[in-house]
Design an enzyme around this catalytic site. Sequence first.
Site, short mmCIF file in Angstrom:
data_model
loop_
_atom_site.label_atom_id
_atom_site.label_comp_id
_atom_site.label_asym_id
_atom_site.label_seq_id
_atom_site.Cartn_x
_atom_site.Cartn_y
_atom_site.Cartn_z
N SER A 127 0.84 -1.20 0.00
CA SER A 127 0.00 0.00 0.00
C SER A 127 0.87 1.25 0.00
O SER A 127 1.97 1.26 0.57
CB SER A 127 -0.87 -0.02 1.26
OG SER A 127 -1.46 1.22 1.48
N TYR A 169 -1.76 -1.15 10.90
CA TYR A 169 -2.07 -1.71 9.59
C TYR A 169 -0.94 -1.40 8.60
O TYR A 169 -0.40 -2.30 7.93
CB TYR A 169 -3.40 -1.15 9.04
CG TYR A 169 -3.54 -1.38 7.55
CD1 TYR A 169 -3.81 -2.66 7.06
CD2 TYR A 169 -3.34 -0.35 6.63
CE1 TYR A 169 -3.88 -2.89 5.69
CE2 TYR A 169 -3.40 -0.58 5.27
CZ TYR A 169 -3.68 -1.84 4.80
OH TYR A 169 -3.74 -2.08 3.45
N LYS A 184 2.23 -3.77 6.50
CA LYS A 184 2.62 -3.79 5.07
C LYS A 184 4.12 -3.59 4.94
O LYS A 184 4.79 -4.25 4.15
CB LYS A 184 1.85 -2.70 4.30
CG LYS A 184 0.36 -2.94 4.22
CD LYS A 184 0.03 -4.21 3.44
CE LYS A 184 -1.43 -4.55 3.45
NZ LYS A 184 -1.74 -5.88 2.92
P1 NAD Z 1 -11.01 -7.14 1.40
O1 NAD Z 1 -11.22 -7.11 2.87
O2 NAD Z 1 -12.18 -6.90 0.51
O3 NAD Z 1 -10.33 -8.51 0.97
C1 NAD Z 1 -9.47 -9.21 1.81
C2 NAD Z 1 -9.96 -10.64 1.86
O4 NAD Z 1 -9.07 -11.41 2.70
C3 NAD Z 1 -11.36 -10.78 2.45
O5 NAD Z 1 -12.15 -11.56 1.57
C4 NAD Z 1 -11.15 -11.50 3.78
O6 NAD Z 1 -12.22 -12.36 4.09
C5 NAD Z 1 -9.85 -12.24 3.52
N1 NAD Z 1 -9.05 -12.55 4.69
C6 NAD Z 1 -8.65 -11.72 5.68
N2 NAD Z 1 -7.90 -12.37 6.59
C7 NAD Z 1 -7.84 -13.67 6.17
C8 NAD Z 1 -7.23 -14.84 6.66
N3 NAD Z 1 -6.55 -14.84 7.81
N4 NAD Z 1 -7.36 -15.99 5.96
C9 NAD Z 1 -8.05 -16.02 4.81
N5 NAD Z 1 -8.66 -14.95 4.29
C10 NAD Z 1 -8.55 -13.78 4.97
O7 NAD Z 1 -9.85 -6.07 1.09
P2 NAD Z 1 -9.33 -5.51 -0.31
O8 NAD Z 1 -9.68 -4.08 -0.38
O9 NAD Z 1 -9.70 -6.42 -1.40
O10 NAD Z 1 -7.76 -5.58 -0.05
C11 NAD Z 1 -6.98 -6.67 -0.50
C12 NAD Z 1 -5.54 -6.43 -0.10
O11 NAD Z 1 -5.08 -5.21 -0.63
C13 NAD Z 1 -5.31 -6.35 1.42
O12 NAD Z 1 -4.08 -6.95 1.71
C14 NAD Z 1 -5.23 -4.86 1.64
O13 NAD Z 1 -4.47 -4.55 2.79
C15 NAD Z 1 -4.54 -4.39 0.39
N6 NAD Z 1 -4.78 -3.00 0.05
C16 NAD Z 1 -6.07 -2.55 -0.05
C17 NAD Z 1 -6.30 -1.21 -0.36
C18 NAD Z 1 -7.70 -0.67 -0.43
O14 NAD Z 1 -7.87 0.55 -0.33
N7 NAD Z 1 -8.73 -1.48 -0.62
C19 NAD Z 1 -5.22 -0.35 -0.59
C20 NAD Z 1 -3.92 -0.85 -0.49
C21 NAD Z 1 -3.71 -2.18 -0.17
C1 WQD Z 2 -9.65 9.48 0.85
C2 WQD Z 2 -9.86 10.96 1.11
C3 WQD Z 2 -10.29 11.53 3.39
C4 WQD Z 2 -14.18 9.62 3.78
C5 WQD Z 2 -6.98 4.52 2.98
C6 WQD Z 2 -5.90 3.88 3.81
C7 WQD Z 2 -4.72 3.53 2.95
C8 WQD Z 2 -5.15 2.69 1.75
C9 WQD Z 2 -6.25 3.35 1.01
C10 WQD Z 2 -5.01 0.37 2.32
C11 WQD Z 2 -9.16 11.45 2.37
C12 WQD Z 2 -11.47 11.87 2.52
C13 WQD Z 2 -12.96 10.07 3.29
C14 WQD Z 2 -15.22 10.57 4.06
C15 WQD Z 2 -13.76 12.33 3.31
N1 WQD Z 2 -5.68 1.43 2.15
N2 WQD Z 2 -12.76 11.41 3.07
N3 WQD Z 2 -14.96 11.89 3.80
O1 WQD Z 2 -7.35 7.57 3.77
O2 WQD Z 2 -6.42 7.88 1.43
O3 WQD Z 2 -6.44 5.69 2.41
O4 WQD Z 2 -7.32 3.65 1.91
O5 WQD Z 2 -3.85 0.18 2.24
O6 WQD Z 2 -3.84 2.83 3.75
O7 WQD Z 2 -5.50 4.81 4.81
O8 WQD Z 2 -8.60 6.70 1.74
O9 WQD Z 2 -10.93 6.67 1.01
O10 WQD Z 2 -10.43 6.79 3.49
O11 WQD Z 2 -9.97 8.77 2.05
O12 WQD Z 2 -13.57 13.54 3.12
O13 WQD Z 2 -16.28 10.23 4.52
O14 WQD Z 2 -11.25 11.20 1.32
O15 WQD Z 2 -10.09 12.51 4.38
O16 WQD Z 2 -8.70 12.74 2.11
P1 WQD Z 2 -7.18 7.08 2.41
P2 WQD Z 2 -10.05 7.15 2.10
#
Ligand code: NAD
Ligand code: WQD
Length: 345
Positions: free
Chosen positions: A130, A155, A159
């Site tokens: 991330s 969190y 990563k």
């Molecule tokens: P998500 O929660 O929709 O998907 C994660 C999946 O992993 C879920 O289906 C959950 O049931 C499963 N899971 C969690 N712990 C588990 C375990 N111990 N064993 C088996 N399954 C398990 O999340 P997502 O948004 O699809 O994110 C996927 C990956 O990408 C994660 O590693 C997340 O940290 C990373 N990521 C997400 C974002 C984002 O904004 N969505 C941004 C950057 C990185």
């Molecule tokens: C985006 C912008 C908020 C909600 C998060 C995790 C990051 C990564 C991506 C996993 C920000 C603003 C939000 C609302 C708002 N995930 N906002 N009103 O914070 O960039 O990142 O998701 O790895 O680690 O921190 O994403 O979608 O929460 O926010 O104004 O109700 O929207 O302040 O500027 P963020 P977000």
Amino acid sequence: MAEHNKKILVTGGTGYIGSHTVVELQEAGFEVVIVDNLSNSEADLVERIGKITGTVPKFYKVDMTAKDEVAAVFEEESTFDAAIHFAAYKAVGESVQKPLMYYENNLNSLMNLLWFADKHNMQNLVFSSSCTVYGQPKQLPVTEKTMVIRPESPYGNTKRISEEIIEEFAQVTKDFSGIALRYFNPIGAHPSALIGELPRGVPNNLVPFVTQTAAGLRDQLKVFGDDYNTPDGTCIRDYINVVDLAKAHVAAIKRQLTGKTKNNYEVFNLGTGTGASVLDVVKGFESATGVKLNYAMAPRRPGDVEQIYANASNAENELNWKAEKTLKETLASAWEWEKKLRNIQ
Ligand code: NAD
Ligand code: WQD
């Protein structure tokens, strides 16, 4: 490369990004095996994926932190050509309240995967990292060489630590390739509207809050802070379409399977390269959908970085991947998904 002979393990494959990636992998001809404990997703995702691609992927309801359960999958499948490791908890705020839960789930699941990769000679791993590992960078856009800091949340720290574990393992494991993909802000849904983001409870992230407000589930979107040092005063992020993001995983897997991995460990930023403010998202949503949003300015959210967006040229040069969808198209896809979920015409 004969993709149909290649079997890919996708942990967290019924989740938001995982399910979109399974679709792209299947459409590229790969055989996919999903492992998920359904802690943050629903079992019917497997059928939904099958509706899109014509092939229901094999699914194991397995907890990646349970070593015996992971062992059984590897034995049953007699290893994989590669794995993509999505399984993790991802709520930043919750991780501050429950750090042990995050370290245990996110690190132990990776450790188990690597133990069995080693034991069964699985040579390729793609990992979901991330942009949170950069914190607030001093220079924008962010390149992969930008210093990785100790992130503010447990969190984010999982990563950073996971990347280090994979790098150290790769350095001493012959023929092993680890690729960490640092996602910026994934949003949107598959054009079929059969899969998309399914937050449980009140969404923390901007776009699900926007679509739920438009659908009438939430009264008002609060824009967290309008006094930042940005052109319109609201925070800037790099919002990346989830299908584009999914395609980058296919490119990473192909790079590994065709032996193009230059080092045993590589990192790629996955973003569009363009920053959008919160108000850009609000206005973009309104113009893409014709729906008026009820929103109001509100105080800053603690812990938010002011602005971050990617330099994604490394992915373009090495993975031959580039984000294609516009922000407006992507917001429209998020709305189509929300409408289908809520039976809105
Ligand atoms: P998500 O929660 O929709 O998907 C994660 C999946 O992993 C879920 O289906 C959950 O049931 C499963 N899971 C969690 N712990 C588990 C375990 N111990 N064993 C088996 N399954 C398990 O999340 P997502 O948004 O699809 O994110 C996927 C990956 O990408 C994660 O590693 C997340 O940290 C990373 N990521 C997400 C974002 C984002 O904004 N969505 C941004 C950057 C990185
Ligand atoms: C985006 C912008 C908020 C909600 C998060 C995790 C990051 C990564 C991506 C996993 C920000 C603003 C939000 C609302 C708002 N995930 N906002 N009103 O914070 O960039 O990142 O998701 O790895 O680690 O921190 O994403 O979608 O929460 O926010 O104004 O109700 O929207 O302040 O500027 P963020 P977000």
